[in-house]
Scaffold this motif. Structure first.
Motif, short mmCIF file in Angstrom:
data_model
loop_
_atom_site.label_atom_id
_atom_site.label_comp_id
_atom_site.label_asym_id
_atom_site.label_seq_id
_atom_site.Cartn_x
_atom_site.Cartn_y
_atom_site.Cartn_z
N HIS A 65 0.82 -1.21 0.00
CA HIS A 65 0.00 0.00 0.00
C HIS A 65 0.86 1.27 0.00
N ASN A 66 0.28 2.33 -0.57
CA ASN A 66 0.89 3.65 -0.44
C ASN A 66 0.52 4.21 0.92
N GLU A 67 1.24 5.05 1.38
CA GLU A 67 2.48 5.76 1.22
C GLU A 67 3.69 4.86 1.34
N ALA A 68 3.55 3.71 1.97
CA ALA A 68 4.70 2.86 2.27
C ALA A 68 5.48 2.49 1.01
N ILE A 69 4.78 2.09 -0.05
CA ILE A 69 5.47 1.65 -1.27
C ILE A 69 6.25 2.81 -1.89
N ASN A 71 7.29 5.65 -0.60
CA ASN A 71 8.39 6.09 0.25
C ASN A 71 9.53 5.07 0.29
N PHE A 72 9.19 3.78 0.26
CA PHE A 72 10.22 2.74 0.26
C PHE A 72 11.04 2.79 -1.03
N VAL A 73 10.37 2.86 -2.19
CA VAL A 73 11.13 2.86 -3.46
C VAL A 73 11.96 4.13 -3.61
N ASN A 74 11.52 5.23 -3.01
CA ASN A 74 12.33 6.45 -3.06
C ASN A 74 13.52 6.38 -2.10
N LYS A 75 13.35 5.70 -0.97
CA LYS A 75 14.46 5.56 -0.02
C LYS A 75 15.51 4.59 -0.56
N PHE A 76 15.07 3.51 -1.20
CA PHE A 76 15.99 2.43 -1.58
C PHE A 76 16.32 2.38 -3.07
N ILE A 81 10.30 8.82 -7.55
CA ILE A 81 8.96 8.57 -8.06
C ILE A 81 7.99 9.36 -7.19
N ASN A 82 7.26 10.26 -7.83
CA ASN A 82 6.33 11.10 -7.09
C ASN A 82 5.24 10.28 -6.40
N ASN A 83 4.73 9.27 -7.11
CA ASN A 83 3.66 8.43 -6.57
C ASN A 83 3.61 7.13 -7.35
N VAL A 84 3.64 6.00 -6.66
CA VAL A 84 3.43 4.71 -7.31
C VAL A 84 1.92 4.48 -7.29
N PRO A 85 1.28 4.50 -8.48
CA PRO A 85 -0.18 4.38 -8.51
C PRO A 85 -0.66 2.96 -8.23
N THR A 86 -1.94 2.80 -8.00
CA THR A 86 -2.56 1.49 -7.87
C THR A 86 -2.17 0.65 -9.08
N ALA A 87 -1.73 -0.57 -8.84
CA ALA A 87 -1.28 -1.51 -9.87
C ALA A 87 0.02 -1.07 -10.55
N GLY A 88 0.72 -0.09 -9.95
CA GLY A 88 2.03 0.29 -10.47
C GLY A 88 3.07 -0.75 -10.10
N PHE A 89 4.12 -0.85 -10.92
CA PHE A 89 5.17 -1.84 -10.70
C PHE A 89 6.52 -1.13 -10.67
N VAL A 90 7.29 -1.38 -9.61
CA VAL A 90 8.65 -0.84 -9.51
C VAL A 90 9.56 -1.99 -9.10
N SER A 91 10.65 -2.16 -9.85
CA SER A 91 11.62 -3.22 -9.55
C SER A 91 12.91 -2.58 -9.05
N LEU A 92 13.35 -3.02 -7.87
CA LEU A 92 14.60 -2.55 -7.30
C LEU A 92 15.59 -3.71 -7.23
#
Length: 117
Positions: A65-69, A71-76, A81-92
């Protein structure tokens, strides 16, 4: 072989999305690990769950869930990313073999629903 797992928040929308994703990559839906601790909007709690992953696992596919997602992808990650939307995908990707020592990694891929139209 790559070893990966799917973790999902126990919330309805996250778990439904995880099931759809799993079916599309032929991952057995009964193997999805539903975690109440992923039902959080706090990236510090999310980080704690991720850092608890077994070091024998190479990749975690996580539905949360956002804000956690965001904020996590921006920290790590290394891309803002301003906002990871619903059903957004980010690979770290992290340069470590220990989940509990993850530090700043690389943002490998970003796919948002608007990119799929």
């Amino acid at each position: 072989p790559k070893t990966y797992i799917i973790w999902s928040s126990s919330a309805e929308r996250a778990s439904e999305t995880a099931m759809i994703f799993a079916q599309n990559i032929s991952y057995p839906i009964e193997s999805i690990d539903y975690k109440d601790e992923l039902y959080t909007f706090d990236e510090n709690k999310l980080e704690k769950v991720i850092k608890s992953c077994n070091n024998g696992i190479e990749s975690v596919i996580l539905f949360g869930h956002n804000e956690a997602i965001t904020n996590f992808v921006n920290k790590f990650g290394d891309a803002f990313i301003n906002n990871v939307p619903t059903a957004g995908f980010v690979s770290l990707q992290f340069d470590t073999d220990n989940w509990d020592t993850i530090k700043k990694g690389k943002t490998q891929k970003i796919i948002f629903p608007k990119d799929l139209k």
